[in-house]
Enzyme design. Sequence first.
Site, PDB file in Angstrom:
ATOM      1  N   GLY A 468       0.825  -1.202   0.000  1.00 18.57           N
ATOM      2  CA  GLY A 468       0.000   0.000   0.000  1.00 18.57           C
ATOM      3  C   GLY A 468       0.859   1.252   0.000  1.00 18.57           C
ATOM      4  N   ALA A 511      11.563   1.244   0.149  1.00 13.37           N
ATOM      5  CA  ALA A 511      11.614   2.211  -0.962  1.00 13.37           C
ATOM      6  C   ALA A 511      13.051   2.430  -1.420  1.00 13.37           C
ATOM      7  CB  ALA A 511      10.982   3.530  -0.532  1.00 13.37           C
ATOM      8  N   ILE A 615      13.055  12.542  -1.588  1.00 11.53           N
ATOM      9  CA  ILE A 615      11.693  12.023  -1.590  1.00 11.53           C
ATOM     10  C   ILE A 615      11.405  11.545  -3.022  1.00 11.53           C
ATOM     11  CG2 ILE A 615       9.257  12.630  -1.264  1.00 11.53           C
ATOM     12  CD1 ILE A 615      10.980  12.410   1.339  1.00 11.53           C
ATOM     13  N   GLN A 624       2.276   7.964   3.090  1.00 14.74           N
ATOM     14  CA  GLN A 624       2.904   7.194   4.153  1.00 14.74           C
ATOM     15  C   GLN A 624       2.900   7.975   5.457  1.00 14.74           C
ATOM     16  OE1 GLN A 624       4.439   3.906   4.370  1.00 14.74           O
ATOM     17  NE2 GLN A 624       2.757   3.996   2.932  1.00 14.74           N
ATOM     18  N   GLY A 688      14.326   6.087   4.301  1.00 13.71           N
ATOM     19  CA  GLY A 688      12.963   5.631   4.579  1.00 13.71           C
ATOM     20  C   GLY A 688      12.091   6.754   5.111  1.00 13.71           C
ATOM     21  N   GLU A 691       8.076   4.765   8.371  1.00 15.12           N
ATOM     22  CA  GLU A 691       8.026   4.576   9.820  1.00 15.12           C
ATOM     23  C   GLU A 691       8.358   5.861  10.554  1.00 15.12           C
ATOM     24  OE1 GLU A 691       8.756  -0.150  10.015  1.00 15.12           O
ATOM     25  OE2 GLU A 691      10.493   1.076  10.434  1.00 15.12           O
TER      26      GLU A 691
HETATM   27 MO1  MOS Z   1       7.859  -3.097   9.537  1.00 14.89          MO
HETATM   28  S1  MOS Z   1       7.374  -3.372  11.494  1.00 14.89           S
HETATM   29  O1  MOS Z   1       9.477  -3.708   9.563  1.00 14.89           O
HETATM   30  O2  MOS Z   1       6.832  -3.902   8.533  1.00 14.89           O
END
Ligand code: MOS
Length: 731
Positions: A468, A511, A615, A624, A688, A691
């Site tokens: 996603g 990514a 980006i 995200q 990244g 997260e």
């Molecule tokens: Mo993430 S918790 O490494 O999908």
Amino acid sequence: MQFDTPVTNNPIDRLKVVGQPIHRIDGPLKVTGRAIYAYEWHDPKVQCAYGYPVGAAIAKGHIKSMDVSGAKKAAGVIAVVTAPEVGDRKKGKFNTAKLFGGDEVQHYHQAIAVVVAETFEQARAAAALVKVDYTEESGAFDLKQAMQTAVKPESGDPDSGAGDFEAAFRSAAVTLDQTYTTPDQSHAMMEPHASIAAWDGDELTVWTSSQMIDWWRTDLATTLGIDKEKIHLMSPFIGGGFGSKLFLRSDAVLAAFAARAAGRPVKVALPRPFLMNNTTHRPATVQRLRIGAERDGRITAIAHESWSGDLPGGQPETAVMQTRLLYAGANRMTAMRLATLDLPEGNAMRAPGEAPGLMALEIAMDEVAEKLGIDPVEFRIINDTQVDPEKPERPFSHRDLVGCLKLGAERFGWNGRGRPGLQRDGNWLIGTGVAAAFRNNLLLPSGARVRLDREGVVSVETDMTDIGTGSYTIIAQTAAEILGVTVDKVSVQLGDSRFPVSSGSGGQFGANCSTSGVYAACVKLREAVAQKLGFNSEDVLFEDGEVRSGNRSVPLAEAAGPDGLVGEDTITWGDLSETHQQSTFGAHFVEVGVDAATGESRIRRMLAVCAAGRILNPITARSQVIGAMTMGAGGALSEELAVDTRRGFFVNHDLAGYEVAVHADIPHQEVIFMDETDPMSSPMKAKGIGELGLCGVSAAIANAIYNATGVRVRHYPITLDKLIGGLPDVA
Ligand code: MOS
């Protein structure tokens, strides 16, 4: 391609396609229902049977006997496969608890049988007829008790430090010593775990929902006791994962055994009420923070200790990791201790470690700033560091936390923030809060194969997944940029074990790593094109669908020739992430209103400023981050798996009882990306983001609630019962 030297200029820097706000190339498939998810796959020639799981009704013990006679006689039932019957099976290397097999019960709702029937309803009805007799054993289910006997984990770098923390803390002008707790959390992604398994002789095909194709394939082979090469695993579309689908899960194992027993393909989806105890969760933590500072705001001592629990053989929640790197301070220590718990397996959930770690650390920082009388934005800026504070010889590859805080404060309108409990808007107590965001940039090898056909169409194949996040789109952008074509000339195939092994999706590494693997494969393809045309590959230019060198220019379609050309490679990583610390940074700002009478909290606006390298696509990257901010809102205000500490299971195991944040909870979100690149992170200069967007959010909300109410809550989630007793008197 080995990436071991910081990158200078490369074809990605043209930014004709990469970095552009391109809508998801798989979007039309998804919104028209033509993207086929695991449970939906069908071959009209094959009639799938339906498998329904049976889970253990105890948390720990053994199965004495199982009576499946009633289930077997029920309407439509084709087969019943039980765990004792399939016998003790080797678990995959990434699983802590076994997924299926044997008579031992390690946790509640561990799969102990699968019932196969002609229809889903028949399978479900028959599953309810399975009778089980257990020998129940007592277990440890309460972290607060179990942490008394917690131990230092054997691996995973549990302790760290520098200088003399205790002495510096004792002599600091201002100190804080507080304990914070975060609850068990569930991934609660939209698509449940689901698999279809089909045997053809000794060869197995599995359509599933997996973040990591190769890990799953390897572990499934181990559990089934067959050769990995005999398994073909596909996961082209995934309805969210958040870490819950990093490791092989029981749906795939049950489907494989069920299909073998039924003699035809079987589909198994884990029912939502089963999923939260059967799969993994983010473990609860108890975190003690001690911070000592001088009056000028400089931190001189910082210690972070975290306790969490897991099944025997499990891992700690690494909640102290960011504290090793985020702020300066000569004297420091961190420690993780692991308790044995017989609850379902704890494991990675979005930003494992940092997400719960920052929930504690960033409240603690707010508290120290207040004690010092220093603005919390300023306090964080004072304690910025450009080197690893535990190993000062190790600089960050690129770090702009200060830029994020400054720009965020300006855009949010931070100046003029009031004192706690004093701003009102009718019945609402209004407050604002800030927190830093931090998450490491991880590097995994990633492979891809790129074909150029006689029509000039580029096809990319890699076992990378798109949970996603937008992998399809950024991979198409990468190939288009390097080969000088438009995105509509690129076709991307993902999530298939026949393709080169990629990084997969996890740890916000997907990514950067997967596009770097595609980059490497495209470089190989460019070399093949140049060689075929007799061009010098040094000065060759790929642009506008043509290959150019000197005064010659050849359309790509022509260069490909009737047979086409192929490039394949894997990006591997040198020691740049050892010589330099690679991390991503951000700042979260939140405004809340708290009902002055009831203590209900409402988020009014949120701003995230992120510094995460280049980006690759501002649309998918923003998605995200706003999704992560929403998750952080749930983490702050409502999400908590309630533990039954007598019976050892999560009580609220569905979406009615486990409350995630939804659109109505989030009125206004804004995301700003710092314009930066990190030449040490990869040829893409990206890092990244998926997260990072979550890290710190919940603490920013907690700090805003404190600013609104004057009530400091250190135990998540911040529900109204924790506020109402301390609210200022309603005039
Ligand atoms: Mo993430 S918790 O490494 O999908």
